[in-house]
Design a protein around this motif. Structure first.
Motif, PDB file in Angstrom:
ATOM      1  N   LEU A  35      -1.244  -1.653   2.125  1.00  7.45           N
ATOM      2  CA  LEU A  35      -0.284  -2.071   1.117  1.00  7.45           C
ATOM      3  C   LEU A  35      -0.907  -2.034  -0.258  1.00  7.45           C
ATOM      4  O   LEU A  35      -0.326  -1.540  -1.217  1.00  7.45           O
ATOM      5  N   ALA A  36      -2.125  -2.529  -0.383  1.00  2.79           N
ATOM      6  CA  ALA A  36      -2.776  -2.524  -1.673  1.00  2.79           C
ATOM      7  C   ALA A  36      -3.007  -1.108  -2.158  1.00  2.79           C
ATOM      8  O   ALA A  36      -2.900  -0.806  -3.341  1.00  2.79           O
ATOM      9  N   ALA A  37      -3.297  -0.194  -1.213  1.00  3.25           N
ATOM     10  CA  ALA A  37      -3.577   1.180  -1.587  1.00  3.25           C
ATOM     11  C   ALA A  37      -2.341   1.911  -2.071  1.00  3.25           C
ATOM     12  O   ALA A  37      -2.407   2.735  -2.962  1.00  3.25           O
ATOM     13  N   CYS A  38      -1.182   1.616  -1.473  1.00  5.31           N
ATOM     14  CA  CYS A  38       0.002   2.389  -1.822  1.00  5.31           C
ATOM     15  C   CYS A  38       0.822   1.746  -2.926  1.00  5.31           C
ATOM     16  O   CYS A  38       1.740   2.348  -3.442  1.00  5.31           O
ATOM     17  N   SER A  39       0.517   0.524  -3.310  1.00  6.39           N
ATOM     18  CA  SER A  39       1.281  -0.134  -4.360  1.00  6.39           C
ATOM     19  C   SER A  39       0.901   0.431  -5.712  1.00  6.39           C
ATOM     20  O   SER A  39      -0.270   0.634  -6.004  1.00  6.39           O
ATOM     21  N   PRO A  40       1.887   0.699  -6.591  1.00  8.71           N
ATOM     22  CA  PRO A  40       1.559   1.158  -7.920  1.00  8.71           C
ATOM     23  C   PRO A  40       0.860   0.060  -8.700  1.00  8.71           C
ATOM     24  O   PRO A  40       1.044  -1.126  -8.447  1.00  8.71           O
ATOM     25  N   SER A  41       0.059   0.470  -9.657  1.00  8.79           N
ATOM     26  CA  SER A  41      -0.678  -0.497 -10.461  1.00  8.79           C
ATOM     27  C   SER A  41       0.287  -1.448 -11.148  1.00  8.79           C
ATOM     28  O   SER A  41       1.289  -1.035 -11.712  1.00  8.79           O
ATOM     29  N   GLY A  42       0.000  -2.716 -11.104  1.00  7.40           N
ATOM     30  CA  GLY A  42       0.853  -3.709 -11.743  1.00  7.40           C
ATOM     31  C   GLY A  42       2.131  -3.968 -10.998  1.00  7.40           C
ATOM     32  O   GLY A  42       3.126  -4.333 -11.577  1.00  7.40           O
ATOM     33  N   ALA A  43       2.129  -3.745  -9.697  1.00  5.59           N
ATOM     34  CA  ALA A  43       3.371  -3.846  -8.919  1.00  5.59           C
ATOM     35  C   ALA A  43       3.666  -5.270  -8.463  1.00  5.59           C
ATOM     36  O   ALA A  43       4.313  -5.489  -7.461  1.00  5.59           O
ATOM     37  N   VAL A 284      13.097  -9.202   9.905  1.00  7.40           N
ATOM     38  CA  VAL A 284      14.136  -8.463   9.189  1.00  7.40           C
ATOM     39  C   VAL A 284      13.836  -8.548   7.692  1.00  7.40           C
ATOM     40  O   VAL A 284      13.810  -9.641   7.119  1.00  7.40           O
ATOM     41  N   LEU A 285      13.597  -7.398   7.070  1.00 10.43           N
ATOM     42  CA  LEU A 285      13.282  -7.340   5.641  1.00 10.43           C
ATOM     43  C   LEU A 285      14.563  -7.134   4.841  1.00 10.43           C
ATOM     44  O   LEU A 285      15.230  -6.107   4.977  1.00 10.43           O
ATOM     45  N   CYS A 286      14.898  -8.112   3.999  1.00 15.35           N
ATOM     46  CA  CYS A 286      16.133  -8.073   3.201  1.00 15.35           C
ATOM     47  C   CYS A 286      15.868  -8.616   1.805  1.00 15.35           C
ATOM     48  O   CYS A 286      16.635  -9.428   1.294  1.00 15.35           O
ATOM     49  N   SER A 287      14.776  -8.185   1.186  1.00 14.46           N
ATOM     50  CA  SER A 287      14.378  -8.803  -0.080  1.00 14.46           C
ATOM     51  C   SER A 287      14.801  -8.014  -1.307  1.00 14.46           C
ATOM     52  O   SER A 287      14.274  -8.226  -2.397  1.00 14.46           O
ATOM     53  N   GLY A 288      15.752  -7.098  -1.160  1.00 11.46           N
ATOM     54  CA  GLY A 288      16.326  -6.432  -2.320  1.00 11.46           C
ATOM     55  C   GLY A 288      15.593  -5.184  -2.757  1.00 11.46           C
ATOM     56  O   GLY A 288      14.651  -4.708  -2.117  1.00 11.46           O
ATOM     57  N   GLY A 289      16.042  -4.641  -3.899  1.00 16.34           N
ATOM     58  CA  GLY A 289      15.472  -3.422  -4.444  1.00 16.34           C
ATOM     59  C   GLY A 289      14.283  -3.690  -5.344  1.00 16.34           C
ATOM     60  O   GLY A 289      13.629  -4.723  -5.241  1.00 16.34           O
ATOM     61  N   PHE A 290      14.034  -2.757  -6.291  1.00 18.31           N
ATOM     62  CA  PHE A 290      12.829  -2.891  -7.116  1.00 18.31           C
ATOM     63  C   PHE A 290      13.099  -2.753  -8.615  1.00 18.31           C
ATOM     64  O   PHE A 290      12.216  -2.409  -9.391  1.00 18.31           O
ATOM     65  N   ALA A 291      14.321  -3.051  -9.047  1.00 20.32           N
ATOM     66  CA  ALA A 291      14.670  -2.870 -10.456  1.00 20.32           C
ATOM     67  C   ALA A 291      13.858  -3.751 -11.384  1.00 20.32           C
ATOM     68  O   ALA A 291      13.655  -3.407 -12.560  1.00 20.32           O
ATOM     69  N   ILE A 320      10.029  -3.506   0.482  1.00 27.20           N
ATOM     70  CA  ILE A 320       9.783  -2.064   0.584  1.00 27.20           C
ATOM     71  C   ILE A 320       8.291  -1.805   0.704  1.00 27.20           C
ATOM     72  O   ILE A 320       7.840  -1.038   1.564  1.00 27.20           O
ATOM     73  N   ARG A 321       7.506  -2.453  -0.138  1.00 26.08           N
ATOM     74  CA  ARG A 321       6.062  -2.235  -0.114  1.00 26.08           C
ATOM     75  C   ARG A 321       5.428  -2.796   1.163  1.00 26.08           C
ATOM     76  O   ARG A 321       4.453  -2.248   1.683  1.00 26.08           O
ATOM     77  N   MET A 322       5.987  -3.875   1.682  1.00 21.19           N
ATOM     78  CA  MET A 322       5.479  -4.396   2.961  1.00 21.19           C
ATOM     79  C   MET A 322       5.673  -3.368   4.068  1.00 21.19           C
ATOM     80  O   MET A 322       4.791  -3.153   4.908  1.00 21.19           O
ATOM     81  N   GLY A 323       6.846  -2.733   4.066  1.00 19.18           N
ATOM     82  CA  GLY A 323       7.087  -1.705   5.067  1.00 19.18           C
ATOM     83  C   GLY A 323       6.194  -0.493   4.876  1.00 19.18           C
ATOM     84  O   GLY A 323       5.625   0.049   5.834  1.00 19.18           O
ATOM     85  N   GLN A 324       6.049  -0.061   3.625  1.00 15.87           N
ATOM     86  CA  GLN A 324       5.158   1.066   3.343  1.00 15.87           C
ATOM     87  C   GLN A 324       3.734   0.767   3.808  1.00 15.87           C
ATOM     88  O   GLN A 324       3.022   1.656   4.265  1.00 15.87           O
ATOM     89  N   GLY A 325       3.356  -0.497   3.696  1.00 18.83           N
ATOM     90  CA  GLY A 325       1.998  -0.889   4.037  1.00 18.83           C
ATOM     91  C   GLY A 325       1.654  -0.717   5.501  1.00 18.83           C
ATOM     92  O   GLY A 325       0.477  -0.677   5.859  1.00 18.83           O
TER      93      GLY A 325
END
Length: 554
Positions: A35-43, A284-291, A320-325
């Motif tokens: 997760l840390a690797a794929c998160s954009p800087s300052g995410a 169940v991940l339901c934490s919204g988008g990333f706006a 989203i980032r948790m899933g990507q991780g």
């Protein structure tokens, strides 16, 4: 890395198991390190990596189901799991429930012949609704998810009305310029009447509209039409089951079983400390988008930077980032919803159509690129589909004449600073806008030639809005694209709301997602106001039923 690979081999894991989510890294180590690797800087990811490999030696808590996010999708998932007899823990990052659903405009997109539609004289079939959804959500729409949304729509309506007690006032609020009916429970806020869909489906309105709660839980929303009218009944129904709800407790990472690859829990941040929750059936991940995550917006939808955001400060892409991780696939991350500015003259409140439908919308090169009578979100979608040409659309202009100007004043007072250019002829207006020589002049000349016959052969604007721009003086207003943003992209899910691996599109065991945390019906366009709420509730409920049916692990 050698040590971790050796550990995987010593546990007898196959190469496939190792690849699917990298489970040989151990549930906690994987979900933090990757997760840390794929998160954009300052995410906005302040989670500290966990160095240990494997499951926690002791869990801080355990439950059947963990739902991350207490907005519309999370509440729907929780209700279904609770109704099935599961023990549920809900993690909410903010200090109250509701998310974007509670504060939206009170519209939910349903079709297929709902009782409200029929009472207004629209006897639609689920197939007609499906055909519209596929066509209007643009290239890349998931036909399978659209099919589910259409087929589940009547059940969704029944659940809202008969189970939760949501009320849709009788009546229809028709498109402008017909007389408004603000009290109506059915409105047209989508693109149904566009000529783009002739031969594809019949024009039927789908936006069901509710008044907000008499008094919101925090006292801020009273009476007007807003999403509290269909969120608060659901929140109360969820709370009646007495689940554990932890506010100000953001989920941080997923915990993956090192042998099976199954998602078995969550690490949250509770009172400033890591808090591990065992989920015996799933998450169940339901934490919204990333706006609200500037780094993710810049990475995925840079054309939307600086937009006014539709949503809440909780929309930072955490789920989203948790899933990507853990190796989850994503879909349509580069697309977002937005509207052009000066909406008061493009669309009457919560209905399509307005005086600026008579205008000509051009990019900074003086060229039309879409019919002006489309649904508000369609313009932004057209731009986002053409990122290489964004420089040509970053500033758009609506060009019109004195006749339209007078009609605009009937809708809302035109303040002097709204008009950015005014001239006695189109050539002078083009010079004021600094469009390339001859382009705006040719655009208006071509448009006027056919508009005199009520035709628009280029973009098929409806005849009732197609008339020549010929009465001087001529005006232009800025139609910047920076007016409203929420993101389309999210974790890739199947029609059972299971999150899929990026490696092979197979379900990640024990992991579900819904709402703007996931990518479901939407392609590169938006079919109408309230579609997100409908997908939140539909796939949230499907996720809740699915996770409840899982076999618990010990």
């Amino acid at each position: 890395m050698k040590t971790k690979q050796s550990s995987a081999q010593s546990q007898g894991l196959s190469r496939r198991t190792f690849l699917k989510g990298g489970t040989a890294l151990g549930g906690l180590a994987l979900a933090s390190g990757v997760l840390a690797a794929c998160s954009p800087s300052g995410a906005n990811n302040d989670a500290e990596p966990i160095a240990s490999v494997g499951l926690p030696q002791t869990w801080d808590a355990e439950t059947d189901v963990v739902v991350v996010g207490f907005g519309g999708a999370g509440a729907a998932a929780a209700w279904e799991a609770l109704d099935a007899g599961c023990q549920v823990t809900i993690l909410e990052k903010l200090d109250k429930a509701g998310g974007s659903t509670n504060i939206c405009g009170g519209l939910i997109y349903m079709g297929g012949g709902t009782p409200t539609q029929k009472a207004c004289g629209f006897d639609e079939t689920p197939d007609n609704y499906y055909n519209y959804l596929v066509a209007a959500t643009g290239p890349g729409a998931s036909e399978d998810h659209c099919r589910v949304l259409a087929d589940e729509s009547l059940d969704l309506y029944s659940w809202l009305v008969d189970t939760l007690g949501v009320e849709f006032t009788p009546g229809y609020n028709p498109p402008w310029p017909e007389e408004a009916n603000y009290d109506a429970g059915l409105s047209c806020t989508g693109d149904e009447f566009s000529l783009d869909y002739v031969g594809v489906c019949e024009a039927v309105p789908h936006s069901h509209w509710v008044f907000g709660a008499v008094e919101d839980l925090d006292g801020t929303l009273t009476g007007a039409k807003n999403g509290s009218g269909f969120f608060q009944p659901l929140q109360k129904a969820v709370e009646a089951f007495e689940p554990e709800v932890l506010y100000k407790t953001p989920a941080q990472r997923l915990i993956v079983h090192p042998e099976t690859g199954r998602v078995v829990g969550v690490v949250a941040k509770k009172d400033g400390k890591d808090y591990t929750i065992k989920a015996k059936k799933g998450v169940v991940l339901c934490s919204g988008g990333f706006a609200y995550n500037d780094a993710m917006v810049e990475q995925y939808v840079p054309y939307a930077m600086g937009s006014f955001i539709i949503g809440t400060e909780g929309d930072t892409g955490d789920g989203i980032r948790m899933g990507q991780g853990i190796g989850a696939a994503t879909r349509h991350m580069h697309f977002a919803y937005g509207e052009l500015s000066n909406g008061a003259w493009r669309a009457r409140h919560s209905v399509v159509g307005g005086p600026l439908c008579y205008s000509v919308l051009v990019n900074k090169r003086g060229v039309r690129f879409i019919s002006e009578d489309h649904y508000a979100g369609s313009y932004y979608a057209q731009i986002s589909r053409n990122p290489y040409y964004y420089r040509d659309y970053a500033e758009c202009y609506m060009v019109f004449d004195q006749k339209t100007y007078d009609q605009m004043n009937e809708v809302s007072e035109i303040k002097p600073d709204v008009i950015i250019a005014q001239a006695e002829n189109i050539e002078e207006l083009a010079q004021a806008l600094d469009t390339p020589k001859g382009t705006l002049e040719n655009t208006i000349a071509y448009y006027n030639e056919y508009a005199a016959q009520g035709e628009d052969p280029l973009w098929m604007k409806r005849p009732e809005f197609t008339r020549p721009i010929e009465q001087a003086p001529f005006y232009a207003i800025s139609a910047t694209t920076l007016n409203g943003l929420f993101t389309y992209g999210g974790l890739k899910i199947n029609t059972s709301a299971q999150v899929l691996y990026a490696m092979d599109d197979q379900p990640i065991p024990g992991l579900y997602s819904a709402g703007r945390n996931a990518s479901d019906i939407l392609g590169t366009g938006y079919c109408g106001s309230g579609a997100s709420v409908a997908s939140c509730y539909t796939f949230g409920r499907i996720a809740g039923r699915g996770v409840a049916a899982e076999t618990a692990w010990e």
